[in-house]
Every structure is written in C-alpha cells, then in structure tokens.
Scaffold this active site. Structure first.
Site, mmCIF file in Angstrom:
data_model
loop_
_atom_site.group_PDB
_atom_site.id
_atom_site.type_symbol
_atom_site.label_atom_id
_atom_site.label_comp_id
_atom_site.label_asym_id
_atom_site.label_seq_id
_atom_site.Cartn_x
_atom_site.Cartn_y
_atom_site.Cartn_z
ATOM 1 N N LYS A 167 0.846 -1.201 0.000
ATOM 2 C CA LYS A 167 0.000 0.000 0.000
ATOM 3 C C LYS A 167 0.881 1.250 0.000
ATOM 4 O O LYS A 167 1.828 1.350 0.783
ATOM 5 C CB LYS A 167 -0.920 -0.037 1.219
ATOM 6 N N SER A 174 -9.426 2.359 2.511
ATOM 7 C CA SER A 174 -8.398 3.066 1.755
ATOM 8 C C SER A 174 -7.404 2.141 1.061
ATOM 9 O O SER A 174 -6.578 2.595 0.274
ATOM 10 C CB SER A 174 -7.636 4.008 2.694
ATOM 11 N N SER A 192 -10.588 -0.158 6.497
ATOM 12 C CA SER A 192 -9.870 -0.096 5.230
ATOM 13 C C SER A 192 -9.223 -1.386 4.779
ATOM 14 O O SER A 192 -8.705 -1.451 3.670
ATOM 15 C CB SER A 192 -8.798 1.000 5.309
#
Length: 436
Positions: free
Chosen positions: A79, A149, A173
């Site tokens: 990420k 996210s 997320s």
C-alpha cells in the site's frame, strides 16, 4: 492454470518443491498487470525489470541455500503509504509525489527478510485517511469502487495480479475492500505488527494487515510476522465450534444482500455442524462507532499538523479541517470515548470462553457501491477496529449486481492465530467458490 491465479500457499508449496520458479510466478503476475491494470489501475508503481532480477536472485538462493522463510518467492503489493527504499511512497498526496524514503518500513523489511518479493506499490486514499480517492476500479465492474483506503491492494489480489498485498485499517480499510473484492484479509490485533515506516493517522487505531485468496495465505504471512501463538495453533473442527451471529447496533445500515449474507453464513455454519446462535452485544457498544470517529479525528489533528504548517497549499481540505478541529471535538468528549473503548474491550474479551469461540458479522453493508468518489461505508468495521480485535474477512455471497459480499469473524484480542485456524475450518462452508 496460470501461475498468477495460484493462491499464495499453493505457489509457496510449488516453489519449495522446485516445480515453480519465482521468475515464472513473477512474470505471470507482471503479464496479468500489463493486461489488466490499464482498466483496474491498482498500482502506482511497478518496475518489471527490477522484479525479474530479484525473482532470479530468489531462485538462486533457494537452490543454493534453501528457503529464506515462509514467504520465499511470493510477490507482494505494498500500500502506497508504507515506505519502500527502492520505490516511491506517494501517500496519494501532491506533497509526496516524488517522495523516496531512505528506509523500508519494518513490515517491508520482514517481508523481504523472509523471502517475499515486493512487486510494487498499490493505490490508496490520500494518506490512507481522506482527501483524494484512489483511481482504482473494481475488477469485476469498472466505474465501481473496490473499497478503501486499501483500494489497490484489495483489487490487485482480487484480480489475480498479485497473490498477497499489505493494507491498513483505521476504520474499515482492510476488511471492507476484502468483502467488495471477494478475497480474504486479516486485520490483526492492534500492535502485533510494527507500524514503523507507515503513514500514521490515529495511533490508537492504525493497524497493519494483509490480503490473500485463502485462509492459508493469511497464515503464511502471519508466520512471517510471528504473530503470537501462530506456530502452536491447532487445527479447528467446525463441528466443535460455538459461533455467535452478531448484527450489532448498526444493523439498520445493512443492505438487503448484506442481510442475506449473514443469514446464509449462519445457516451454512449450522448445517456444517457448528453451534450457531444469535448474540446481542451490551448496550454500551452502541456508541462505539461514534467513539471511533471522535478518537480518529482528534488524533489526526496531530498527525497532519506538519503538512498543514509546511505545505498548506498542497494539503486537501479534509486534512485542513482535521487540524482545525472543524468537528469541534472537545478534550472531554475524546477522553470519555477513550474510557468507553477501554471498558468495552474488556467486556468484549470476556464474552469468549467455553460458550463462545468466535463471532460472525458483516464485513460491509452490502456489495460495492457505484462510483469512484466513494469507498463505501465502514459502519460495519469501525467498532471492531476500536476494540483492537482480530478480524478475518471471508467471502460468502453476492449481491444484485453479481459483486461479492463477505462476512468477518472476530475474536478477543491476541486470538489472531486461533481466528485464522477457525477461518480455515469454516471457509469451505462459507465461501461460495468452495461450497459444493
């Protein structure tokens, strides 16, 4: 079968036996990315040449010295708010467009040290906190969010572009994108995986976890991170499990397909021999989503102050509002919610024992909503993040548009290893792809 479609645990077994090279697996993933990423847009950075060079080195190491660890040769997406020394870490922020960290985050160091291959960086909501959304589309339905996210990580694993990926959760997320993309995920107990080198938002909530395509995949990564009890976890028998079905105080937010998914999960578990019963949480838990929001917002003020002062023009209005406390959260409100969370953590842990092994609840209200201006609602996740409880997302059902709808199992703090063993036992009864 194309190598990119193997689960991580399947690929690891073939690599260990010498029946699959790391280079062949990596090339298969890179081919899939080149074919699919123009539409899915899961990645912010991939260097194919560097990936192939590292894959060949890992193949040489395996032949010469043996495996480096449980992740040997397995490609990862990282990420893009987790630092990597050899790749940009942009945080999806204009202020960090060319940011090149000097060191890997601790979690990336663990992956590399145990043989994992960092394939690239996956798109995220800005700072994994708000502001700009990722460009990532749902792999099954362009123009639909894959969640956030951890948008790119969830979509990349769901689209067979990479077998494993790191994500983070402050609200929902990790687990929500897993539900939307039809994959598995672990949100561990807070603090059992180092956050050092990842962008902070809310220190008392931020949790680092990962995606895979089976419970065994999640366990492989858990072994690399030496989660408490992971090497001693015993296999679970579904017929011996006592599972509480929790609709929670947020049940009014569940879509019709979410209601169907949880009811289906209960029926399937009961039909497979588990003892299944409805479980109501104490009334105090009804305020936990409000508590999570207030705590996250208050702690975010400190985390974004530096950008506010030094790069105000590049900072999205979301973060200016946080620093300026536009929500008007008072110290008294914050402390009241902190104390409530502490009480509820003890209450929740105390539910488990001889009469309860795990709870099953929704991982998202329903299937992924349309549009890239949203990441979906984390209403079904926030309280579990605040409770610091380990959560495992398991695919279960599909909605009216044919998109996945998942459930999650949740246990007391530091029961991560057992929740993974339970997930392995019950996944064949829950996951539509596995149900006979």
């Amino acid at each position: 079968m194309e190598a990119c479609r193997l689960t991580a645990s399947e690929a690891a077994r073939l690599i260990e036996k010498g029946e699959l090279s790391v280079e062949d697996l990596t090339r298969s993933c890179l081919t899939r990315i080149s074919e699919r990423d123009p539409a899915v847009k899961a990645w912010t950075y991939v260097d194919p040449d560097a990936a192939i060079r590292r894959a060949r080195e890992l193949d040489k190491i395996r032949v010469a010295r043996g495996s480096l660890g449980p992740l040997h040769g397995l490609p990862f997406g990282i990420k893009d708010m987790i630092d990597t020394a050899d790749m940009p870490t942009t945080n999806n922020s204009p202020a960090y467009f060319d940011n090149r960290p000097s060191h890997d985050a601790d979690c990336v160091r663990v992956i590399r040290a145990t043989g994992g291959l960092v394939l690239g960086k996956t798109d995220t909501v800005e700072f994994a906190a708000g502001g700009r959304k990722a460009l990532t589309h749902h792999p099954m339905k362009p123009g639909t969010t894959p969640g956030g996210s951890s948008s790119g990580s969830g979509a990349a694993v769901g689209d067979f572009q990479v077998p494993l990926a790191l994500g983070t959760q402050t609200g929902g997320s990790l687990i929500r994108p897993a539900s939307f993309n039809g994959v598995y995920a672990l949100k561990p107990t807070l603090g059992v995986v180092s956050w050092s080198g990842a962008r902070q938002y809310s220190p008392s909530l931020d949790t680092l976890g990962w995606y895979g395509r089976s419970p065994k995949d999640l366990t492989l990564v858990a072994k690399a991170f030496r989660l408490p009890g992971i090497d001693d976890a015993e296999p679970e028998s579904i017929g011996a499990l006592k599972i509480g079905v929790v609709r929670s105080h947020n049940w009014n937010h569940a879509a019709a397909e979410g209601v169907e998914a949880l009811e289906l999960a209960g029926r399937r578990l009961g039909g497979a021999g588990a003892t299944v019963f409805d479980l109501d949480l104490p009334e105090e838990f009804s305020a936990l989503n409000d508590a999570q929001w207030a705590i996250m917002t208050m702690e975010g003020r400190a985390q974004f102050l530096a950008e506010y002062l030094s790069g105000h023009a590049l900072l999205h209005q979301d973060f200016r509002d946080k620093v300026e406390n536009r929500e008007g959260i008072t110290p008294e409100t914050y402390l009241g919610f902190v104390n409530l969370a502490a009480r509820c953590r003890a209450l929740f842990d105390g539910l488990f024992g001889g009469q309860l092994d795990a709870i099953v609840t929704l991982a998202a209200p329903g299937e992924a909503p349309p549009g890239l201006d949203t990441t979906g609602n984390w209403v079904m996740n926030a309280m579990w993040t605040l409770l610091h409880a380990p959560c495992v997302a398991i695919p279960c059902h599909s909605g009216p548009n044919g998109l996945p709808v998942g459930v999650q199992i949740v246990g007391p703090r530091l029961s991560d290893a057992r929740m993974l063993a339970i997930a392995e036992a019950i996944a064949p009864a829950l996951d539509d792809k596995l149900v006979a």
